[in-house]
Motif scaffolding. Structure first.
Motif, PDB file in Angstrom:
ATOM      1  N   ARG B  12     -29.256  90.952 -45.356  1.00  0.00           N
ATOM      2  CA  ARG B  12     -29.648  89.693 -45.999  1.00  0.00           C
ATOM      3  C   ARG B  12     -30.620  88.914 -45.130  1.00  0.00           C
ATOM      4  O   ARG B  12     -30.773  89.190 -43.947  1.00  0.00           O
ATOM      5  CB  ARG B  12     -28.402  88.834 -46.241  1.00  0.00           C
ATOM      6  CG  ARG B  12     -27.428  89.516 -47.182  1.00  0.00           C
ATOM      7  CD  ARG B  12     -26.622  88.506 -47.938  1.00  0.00           C
ATOM      8  NE  ARG B  12     -25.319  89.049 -48.306  1.00  0.00           N
ATOM      9  CZ  ARG B  12     -24.276  88.302 -48.628  1.00  0.00           C
ATOM     10  NH1 ARG B  12     -24.374  86.994 -48.623  1.00  0.00           N
ATOM     11  NH2 ARG B  12     -23.143  88.869 -48.970  1.00  0.00           N
ATOM     12  N   ASN B  13     -31.238  87.908 -45.715  1.00  0.00           N
ATOM     13  CA  ASN B  13     -32.221  87.112 -44.978  1.00  0.00           C
ATOM     14  C   ASN B  13     -31.579  85.912 -44.280  1.00  0.00           C
ATOM     15  O   ASN B  13     -32.266  85.005 -43.836  1.00  0.00           O
ATOM     16  CB  ASN B  13     -33.316  86.624 -45.927  1.00  0.00           C
ATOM     17  CG  ASN B  13     -32.789  85.609 -46.928  1.00  0.00           C
ATOM     18  OD1 ASN B  13     -31.583  85.510 -47.157  1.00  0.00           O
ATOM     19  ND2 ASN B  13     -33.679  84.829 -47.513  1.00  0.00           N
ATOM     20  N   THR B  14     -30.252  85.915 -44.200  1.00  0.00           N
ATOM     21  CA  THR B  14     -29.505  84.783 -43.649  1.00  0.00           C
ATOM     22  C   THR B  14     -29.979  84.370 -42.257  1.00  0.00           C
ATOM     23  O   THR B  14     -30.214  83.200 -41.998  1.00  0.00           O
ATOM     24  CB  THR B  14     -28.011  85.175 -43.572  1.00  0.00           C
ATOM     25  OG1 THR B  14     -27.638  85.706 -44.831  1.00  0.00           O
ATOM     26  CG2 THR B  14     -27.154  83.996 -43.234  1.00  0.00           C
ATOM     27  N   SER B  17     -33.420  82.696 -42.344  1.00  0.00           N
ATOM     28  CA  SER B  17     -33.377  81.310 -42.831  1.00  0.00           C
ATOM     29  C   SER B  17     -32.791  80.398 -41.772  1.00  0.00           C
ATOM     30  O   SER B  17     -33.265  79.287 -41.558  1.00  0.00           O
ATOM     31  CB  SER B  17     -32.548  81.218 -44.109  1.00  0.00           C
ATOM     32  OG  SER B  17     -33.173  81.922 -45.139  1.00  0.00           O
TER      33      SER B  17
ATOM     34  N   ARG C  21     -27.178  78.349 -51.356  1.00  0.00           N
ATOM     35  CA  ARG C  21     -28.091  79.459 -51.057  1.00  0.00           C
ATOM     36  C   ARG C  21     -27.870  80.664 -51.950  1.00  0.00           C
ATOM     37  O   ARG C  21     -28.362  81.749 -51.686  1.00  0.00           O
ATOM     38  CB  ARG C  21     -27.948  79.872 -49.583  1.00  0.00           C
ATOM     39  CG  ARG C  21     -28.454  78.793 -48.612  1.00  0.00           C
ATOM     40  CD  ARG C  21     -28.391  79.241 -47.168  1.00  0.00           C
ATOM     41  NE  ARG C  21     -29.083  80.492 -46.946  1.00  0.00           N
ATOM     42  CZ  ARG C  21     -28.487  81.644 -46.678  1.00  0.00           C
ATOM     43  NH1 ARG C  21     -27.172  81.718 -46.587  1.00  0.00           N
ATOM     44  NH2 ARG C  21     -29.187  82.731 -46.486  1.00  0.00           N
ATOM     45  N   ASP C  53     -33.219  79.411 -50.189  1.00  0.00           N
ATOM     46  CA  ASP C  53     -33.147  80.828 -50.582  1.00  0.00           C
ATOM     47  C   ASP C  53     -32.830  80.941 -52.081  1.00  0.00           C
ATOM     48  O   ASP C  53     -33.344  80.167 -52.876  1.00  0.00           O
ATOM     49  CB  ASP C  53     -32.130  81.570 -49.691  1.00  0.00           C
ATOM     50  CG  ASP C  53     -32.565  81.589 -48.215  1.00  0.00           C
ATOM     51  OD1 ASP C  53     -33.783  81.708 -47.975  1.00  0.00           O
ATOM     52  OD2 ASP C  53     -31.712  81.460 -47.336  1.00  0.00           O
ATOM     53  N   ASP C  54     -31.931  81.853 -52.471  1.00  0.00           N
ATOM     54  CA  ASP C  54     -31.666  82.026 -53.904  1.00  0.00           C
ATOM     55  C   ASP C  54     -31.019  80.798 -54.546  1.00  0.00           C
ATOM     56  O   ASP C  54     -30.910  80.725 -55.773  1.00  0.00           O
ATOM     57  CB  ASP C  54     -30.765  83.254 -54.135  1.00  0.00           C
ATOM     58  CG  ASP C  54     -31.554  84.560 -54.057  1.00  0.00           C
ATOM     59  OD1 ASP C  54     -32.803  84.504 -53.987  1.00  0.00           O
ATOM     60  OD2 ASP C  54     -30.921  85.634 -54.070  1.00  0.00           O
ATOM     61  N   SER C  94     -38.676  78.571 -49.869  1.00  0.00           N
ATOM     62  CA  SER C  94     -37.881  79.373 -50.800  1.00  0.00           C
ATOM     63  C   SER C  94     -38.497  79.371 -52.195  1.00  0.00           C
ATOM     64  O   SER C  94     -38.493  80.398 -52.883  1.00  0.00           O
ATOM     65  CB  SER C  94     -36.446  78.833 -50.868  1.00  0.00           C
ATOM     66  OG  SER C  94     -35.853  78.856 -49.590  1.00  0.00           O
ATOM     67  N   GLU C  97     -41.677  81.639 -52.009  1.00  0.00           N
ATOM     68  CA  GLU C  97     -41.338  83.073 -51.957  1.00  0.00           C
ATOM     69  C   GLU C  97     -40.952  83.612 -53.334  1.00  0.00           C
ATOM     70  O   GLU C  97     -41.083  84.797 -53.608  1.00  0.00           O
ATOM     71  CB  GLU C  97     -40.142  83.291 -51.016  1.00  0.00           C
ATOM     72  CG  GLU C  97     -40.485  83.236 -49.544  1.00  0.00           C
ATOM     73  CD  GLU C  97     -39.241  83.223 -48.657  1.00  0.00           C
ATOM     74  OE1 GLU C  97     -39.401  83.409 -47.445  1.00  0.00           O
ATOM     75  OE2 GLU C  97     -38.112  83.020 -49.174  1.00  0.00           O
TER      76      GLU C  97
END
Lengths: 130, 99, 130
Positions: B12-14, B17, C21, C53-54, C94, C97
């Motif tokens: 994951r990109n955790t 971030s 997130r 993020d998401d 985010s 992206e």
């Protein structure tokens, strides 16, 4: 220091509950106060006494119950999350017309406000999840 | 501030971030599958090395040991046990778990 | 519990940030996270939400869940204002992206660059992430 802990995943699938347990135990051994351990999302599944892992594996639920008993911990299971996932105490089972309850010793079911209140009262709130 | 990361940087990109949003002087604790980010020779090594300029990087020893990675920790990563984890939480004014 | 409540009435106001997130529907975190945010409104704290993020997908316009058999909870984000929860921070990177802009979001937000958002997170008392 007064520390609150949020556990957001159930036992076994994720390491979150193990990590939270080890953290809470270490904090207590260092003399800190664990104000509350709040179980949310699938974390409510840490509170079912119907768990029966193989003998050579740790019993995550019992481990929480025992630690709770030893240190008189306030271990709170979110009622809304618990209802979704079938975790019930005696009162709730009666209210919902279910044949039995499954909550393990030392846990109590209460509202989400208990999480926010822990955030207000504690010096730190630490989350364990996925 | 203490940032807690528990995800493998390959899943994951955790971590990314977290490193982007951690202010200078913050601490980052790698736990669970995130400890793989603390090992030498991995593709995440550069990211962690670069982050060390502004951040203090910690990794949870019990998680490294469990995964057979205790001997592969890169220089500059500080190792802590669960007691050390507790100390990091109390020494920093707040903490964020990057779930 | 009574003395805790007294303290709250005594006016302890903390900065709470709920960090989102995760995308909606694929997992329950966004929905149950929103439930905590709504409850927190009753405690009169300084509440904000960050979408990173998401998590930014939670705010996408045009969600229609009929065909997957889940409840569309996206209108709730528009109701937050009624609970005095107006600090909605969205991570610019985010959005970028994901090929989204502020115009793609269903509610008014404050878009922040990394440095602004990082500073905002650092000044919180309590961060709860979903």
């Amino acid at each position: 220091m007064k520390i609150g802990v949020l556990v957001s995943e159930g036992p076994y699938t994720h390491q979150a509950s193990d990590s939270a347990y080890n953290f809470v135990k270490a904090a207590l051994e260092k003399g800190h106060e664990i104000y509350r351990v709040f179980f949310y999302h699938d974390g409510v599944n840490n509170a079912t006494r119907f768990t029966e892992p193989p003998r050579d594996d740790r019993n995550i639920v019992n481990r929480w119950s025992e630690l709770g008993k030893q240190y008189n911990l306030d271990m709170v299971v979110c009622i809304a999350a618990a209802q979704r996932r079938g975790i019930m105490d005696e009162n709730e089972a009666k209210r919902q017309g279910k044949s039995g309850d499954n909550i393990a010793e030392g846990f109590r079911i209460s509202g989400l406000g208990q999480l926010v209140e822990a955030g207000i009262q504690c010096d730190r709130l630490v989350t364990f999840g996925d | 501030m203490l940032h807690i990361v528990n995800k493998s940087p390959f899943e994951r990109n955790t971590l990314e971030s977290c490193l982007r949003l951690a202010t200078k002087g913050s601490a980052v604790l790698l736990t669970e599958d995130a400890v793989y980010a603390a090992t030498t020779g991995s593709a995440a090594e550069g990211k962690i090395k670069a982050a060390m300029a502004d951040l203090k990087i910690y990794a949870l020893s019990p998680d490294l040991q469990a995964r057979g990675m205790a001997g592969r920790v890169m220089d500059g990563v500080n190792l802590v046990d669960y007691g050390g984890f507790v100390d990091l939480v109390t020494e920093h004014s707040n903490c964020q778990s990057w779930l | 519990m009574t003395d805790e409540m007294d303290m709250e009435e005594g006016g302890v106001i903390k900065k709470f940030m709920f960090v989102n997130r995760k995308a909606p529907y694929g997992t329950i975190y966004a929905l149950e996270g929103l439930e905590v945010v709504l409850i927190s409104a009753a405690f009169e704290q300084d509440v904000s939400m960050a979408f990173i993020d998401d998590g930014v997908y939670e705010l996408a316009k045009g969600q229609d869940t009929k065909a997957i058999g889940q409840k569309n909870f996206s209108p709730t984000y528009r109701a937050l204002e009624g609970y005095d929860i107006e600090k909605l921070y969205v991570d610019q990177k985010s959005l970028d992206e994901r090929g989204l802009t502020e115009a793609d979001l269903l509610v008014d937000v404050q878009v922040m660059d990394s440095a602004e958002l990082a500073a905002m997170m650092a000044e919180q008392d309590v961060l709860i992430s979903f």
